[in-house]
Enzyme design. Structure first.
Site, PDB file in Angstrom:
ATOM      1  N   SER A  57      26.628  33.113  27.813  1.00 64.44           N
ATOM      2  CA  SER A  57      26.178  32.737  29.194  1.00 64.44           C
ATOM      3  C   SER A  57      24.716  31.816  28.413  1.00 64.44           C
ATOM      4  O   SER A  57      24.861  30.354  28.329  1.00 64.44           O
ATOM      5  CB  SER A  57      26.347  32.815  30.263  1.00 64.44           C
ATOM      6  OG  SER A  57      25.054  34.093  30.323  1.00 64.44           O
ATOM      7  N   CYS A  87      34.374  34.338  32.624  1.00 65.07           N
ATOM      8  CA  CYS A  87      32.969  36.177  32.298  1.00 65.07           C
ATOM      9  C   CYS A  87      31.542  35.103  32.396  1.00 65.07           C
ATOM     10  O   CYS A  87      31.549  34.772  33.437  1.00 65.07           O
ATOM     11  CB  CYS A  87      33.415  36.712  30.639  1.00 65.07           C
ATOM     12  SG  CYS A  87      32.463  37.932  30.798  1.00 65.07           S
ATOM     13  N   HIS A 182      38.581  38.733  32.068  1.00 65.83           N
ATOM     14  CA  HIS A 182      38.858  38.251  30.649  1.00 65.83           C
ATOM     15  C   HIS A 182      41.060  38.510  30.916  1.00 65.83           C
ATOM     16  O   HIS A 182      41.358  39.166  30.000  1.00 65.83           O
ATOM     17  CB  HIS A 182      38.819  38.444  29.346  1.00 65.83           C
ATOM     18  CG  HIS A 182      37.858  38.548  29.543  1.00 65.83           C
ATOM     19  ND1 HIS A 182      36.605  37.263  27.904  1.00 65.83           N
ATOM     20  CD2 HIS A 182      36.183  39.307  29.716  1.00 65.83           C
ATOM     21  CE1 HIS A 182      35.261  37.913  28.770  1.00 65.83           C
ATOM     22  NE2 HIS A 182      35.292  38.767  28.575  1.00 65.83           N
ATOM     23  N   GLU A 184      42.448  35.911  29.356  1.00 64.48           N
ATOM     24  CA  GLU A 184      43.370  36.158  27.681  1.00 64.48           C
ATOM     25  C   GLU A 184      43.558  36.900  27.494  1.00 64.48           C
ATOM     26  O   GLU A 184      43.818  36.581  25.818  1.00 64.48           O
ATOM     27  CB  GLU A 184      42.513  35.065  27.509  1.00 64.48           C
ATOM     28  CG  GLU A 184      40.828  35.365  26.842  1.00 64.48           C
ATOM     29  CD  GLU A 184      39.639  35.325  28.066  1.00 64.48           C
ATOM     30  OE1 GLU A 184      40.359  35.477  29.125  1.00 64.48           O
ATOM     31  OE2 GLU A 184      38.677  35.556  28.056  1.00 64.48           O
TER      32      GLU A 184
HETATM   33  N1  GLN Z   1      27.572  39.035  29.371  1.00 61.93           N
HETATM   34  C1  GLN Z   1      27.922  38.078  28.670  1.00 61.93           C
HETATM   35  C2  GLN Z   1      27.115  36.734  29.871  1.00 61.93           C
HETATM   36  O1  GLN Z   1      25.569  36.960  29.863  1.00 61.93           O
HETATM   37  C3  GLN Z   1      29.306  37.416  29.037  1.00 61.93           C
HETATM   38  C4  GLN Z   1      30.165  38.439  28.549  1.00 61.93           C
HETATM   39  C5  GLN Z   1      31.808  38.320  28.424  1.00 61.93           C
HETATM   40  O2  GLN Z   1      31.880  37.332  28.178  1.00 61.93           O
HETATM   41  N2  GLN Z   1      32.489  39.283  27.996  1.00 61.93           N
HETATM   42  O3  GLN Z   1      27.294  35.934  29.524  1.00 61.93           O
END
Ligand code: GLN
Length: 205
Positions: A57, A87, A182, A184
């Site tokens: 992110s 996520c 997820h 997907e």
């Molecule tokens: N830990 C990731 C984040 O903070 C997210 C992990 C993921 O999208 N699988 O963006």
């Protein structure tokens, strides 16, 4: 672009700045949608819904601002465009982030607080079944990878998936959907199908 034909075969996008956008494109295509990568505002303007993929992110945040996508994405969210975040994508949709990186911003829109990497190092990645009553059928088999958890569900959002210990991992707010996990990466495409239902309704509005 809107109209009967698009209401049958929605044209949807996947934000393709970073993360597992290819997996989402494949899933949406397999469900009968026209699915396109979105990297520019004009590409966003041509879709009836967008998926924010998993990834990182903090990177997605920086790239979306660098590429001039953060403003148009937020405007689309405010407009009511269907958006599904998985996520890191859920983090991007959240109004509030607990344990964010310094300077990390989100697009916001979803009235929740999410906690990044909430399952800790020892439980980096795991799979479990999540009961999601709004989806017909059996529990969802969910894959979590350094996943966030929804710490706080504000009055405008609804928890739709909760772990046995009470932690919220799936939320919905009108045309916005977010999951910590997820789909997907699994064969269970009910969340994507629900997103496409919203995209069809958006195209036909
Ligand atoms: N830990 C990731 C984040 O903070 C997210 C992990 C993921 O999208 N699988 O963006």
């Amino acid at each position: 672009m809107a109209g009967n034909q698009e209401a049958q075969v929605p044209r949807v996008g996947v934000l393709a700045l970073q993360g597992d956008f290819r997996e989402h494109l494949a899933v949406l295509t397999s469900l009968g949608a026209v699915a396109v990568p979105v990297r520019r505002p004009d590409e966003l303007a041509a879709v009836s819904g967008i998926v924010l993929p998993g990834g990182e992110s903090t990177v997605m945040d920086k790239l979306s601002r660098t590429f001039g996508m953060a403003g148009p994405l937020r405007a689309a969210i405010d407009d009511g465009l269907p958006v599904y975040g998985t996520c890191a994508g859920l983090i991007m949709l959240a109004d509030r982030v607990v344990d964010g990186a310094a300077g990390q911003r989100t697009l916001g829109g979803l009235d929740v607080a999410v906690r990044r990497n909430a399952f800790g190092n020892q439980n980096d990645s795991f799979e479990t079944d999540v009961d999601v009553p709004v989806l017909a059928g059996p529990p969802v088999h969910a894959v979590f990878i350094r996943a966030p958890v929804v710490d706080e569900v504000g009055p405008r959002a609804t928890a739709v998936g909760v772990l046995d210990d009470g932690r919220v991992v799936a939320v919905e707010q009108g045309n916005l959907m977010g999951t910590s996990f997820h789909p997907e990466m699994t064969a269970d495409l009910r969340f994507h199908a629900r997103f496409l239902d919203k995209a069809r309704a958006w195209a036909a509005r």
